[in-house]
Design a protein around this motif. Structure first.
Motif, mmCIF file in Angstrom:
data_model
loop_
_atom_site.group_PDB
_atom_site.id
_atom_site.type_symbol
_atom_site.label_atom_id
_atom_site.label_comp_id
_atom_site.label_asym_id
_atom_site.label_seq_id
_atom_site.Cartn_x
_atom_site.Cartn_y
_atom_site.Cartn_z
ATOM 1 N N UNK A 1 3.474 6.186 -6.922
ATOM 2 C CA UNK A 1 2.996 7.365 -5.460
ATOM 3 C C UNK A 1 2.622 7.078 -4.687
ATOM 4 N N UNK A 2 3.143 7.538 -3.646
ATOM 5 C CA UNK A 2 2.393 7.757 -1.989
ATOM 6 C C UNK A 2 1.092 9.136 -1.950
ATOM 7 N N UNK B 1 -3.569 4.474 1.891
ATOM 8 C CA UNK B 1 -2.200 4.084 1.884
ATOM 9 C C UNK B 1 -1.065 3.196 1.413
ATOM 10 N N UNK B 2 -0.864 3.485 2.698
ATOM 11 C CA UNK B 2 0.460 2.936 3.440
ATOM 12 C C UNK B 2 0.083 1.713 3.923
ATOM 13 N N UNK B 3 -1.790 1.150 3.965
ATOM 14 C CA UNK B 3 -2.179 -0.218 4.757
ATOM 15 C C UNK B 3 -2.697 -0.868 3.522
ATOM 16 N N UNK C 1 4.279 2.285 -1.041
ATOM 17 C CA UNK C 1 3.204 1.857 0.012
ATOM 18 C C UNK C 1 2.878 0.061 -0.950
ATOM 19 N N UNK C 2 1.738 -0.932 -0.128
ATOM 20 C CA UNK C 2 2.567 -1.975 -0.001
ATOM 21 C C UNK C 2 2.180 -2.468 -1.987
ATOM 22 N N UNK C 3 2.562 -3.767 -2.206
ATOM 23 C CA UNK C 3 1.977 -3.698 -3.420
ATOM 24 C C UNK C 3 2.147 -5.831 -3.026
ATOM 25 N N UNK C 4 0.973 -6.076 -4.550
ATOM 26 C CA UNK C 4 0.602 -7.301 -4.692
ATOM 27 C C UNK C 4 0.972 -8.112 -5.836
ATOM 28 N N UNK C 5 1.664 -6.992 -6.668
ATOM 29 C CA UNK C 5 2.499 -8.454 -7.069
ATOM 30 C C UNK C 5 3.903 -8.835 -7.079
ATOM 31 N N UNK C 6 3.505 -10.041 -7.530
ATOM 32 C CA UNK C 6 4.507 -11.044 -7.363
ATOM 33 C C UNK C 6 5.078 -11.040 -5.976
#
Length: 283
Positions: free
Chosen positions: A226-227, A214-216, A81-86
């Motif tokens: 996990x997804x 969770x894909x977006x 899934x996308x990540x906003x961590x760094x």
């Protein structure tokens, strides 16, 4: 000691307390906790490493991206899934985007002045379209325009009958996703123009989302490994086709790497993407 001034005795008592507490809480307690953790939960205490071919490929607790050097998804792998961590799944920058459901207005870029900013809604729309293209399904979803931005109008005046309506997330010369709103012709958004005085009107539309949530959207930590089973099921045909495998075999691997709810009722089932991809590589 009896003949020492009281202030000296107080300072010495404080110094002794600092030394004792430093030894207890800064050395003895951490060593004891670490020892117990290593003895009882060795793998988890060591970061839950996942090995492949004699080397550590990652952690079962921290997600990672499966993309090429150009940032594009690698077709033979299930995508996280996308990540906003760094820049994505950075444990040193674990965080969410801090954008909420009311973040629906983009800041359109003005050439030579501002870079612009995508709202959470537009990010979701763009990710949905990208996932749809990758998996060969529709990336349309409610509150999104056909060109992949938030379907949001600014209506003027804010109260009363509309006299003007602007599709604020579609920069001119784009064609607005609706031509009219309550009898008023809808305009495209003009970068740099201030629409703050208008009433914000998200438009739901009639699209049905095929791409799972969770894909977006990114997780709260930005590190979720996990997804959802639904997102894994969406990707399975593409992975099977790219690897030249029977779809049923890939689906069986997905089921094997799907974990249920904690204690049977906490959370939702999930598929560990790293472990699933390693299983595909090692079959």
């Amino acid at each position: 000691m009896e003949h020492m001034p009281s202030w000296v005795r107080q300072h010495m008592a404080a110094a002794r307390a600092v030394i004792v507490l430093t030894l207890l809480l800064g050395a003895v307690y951490p060593l004891a906790v670490t020892g117990v953790a290593q003895a009882l939960f060795h793998a988890r205490a060591g970061g839950s490493p996942v090995e492949s071919g004699g080397r550590v490929a990652g952690s079962a607790l921290i997600g990672q991206s499966f993309t090429g050097g150009d940032g594009a998804p690698i077709g033979k792998y299930f995508q996280s899934r996308p990540s906003a961590a760094g820049k994505g799944y950075d444990p040193a920058a674990s965080s969410a985007s801090n954008l909420g459901p009311e973040d629906v207005l983009d800041v359109l870029p003005v050439p030579g002045a501002t870079k612009g900013r995508q709202s959470l809604l537009t990010r979701v729309c763009a990710r949905s379209q990208a996932a749809g293209r990758l998996e060969g399904v529709s990336g349309a979803r409610p509150y999104c325009t056909p060109d992949g931005v938030g379907a949001v109008l600014k209506v003027f005046p804010a109260v009363g009958a509309p006299a003007r309506a602007v599709s604020v997330n579609q920069a001119c010369p784009a064609t607005p996703f609706v031509t009219r709103y309550q009898g008023v012709t809808v305009e495209c958004g003009r970068p740099g123009e201030d629409y703050a005085a208008g009433r914000t009107v998200p438009v739901r539309g009639d699209a049905k989302a095929v791409v799972p949530a969770d894909a977006v959207t990114a997780s709260g930590s930005g590190l979720d490994p996990h997804i959802s089973p639904a997102y894994a099921a969406l990707q399975a045909p593409r992975v099977a086709r790219t690897r030249g495998l029977p779809l049923a075999e890939v689906q069986a691997l997905v089921r094997r790497h799907t974990t249920g709810r904690s204690l049977g009722f906490i959370g939702e089932p999930g598929v560990n993407v790293l472990e699933l991809n390693l299983a595909l590589d090692g079959r």
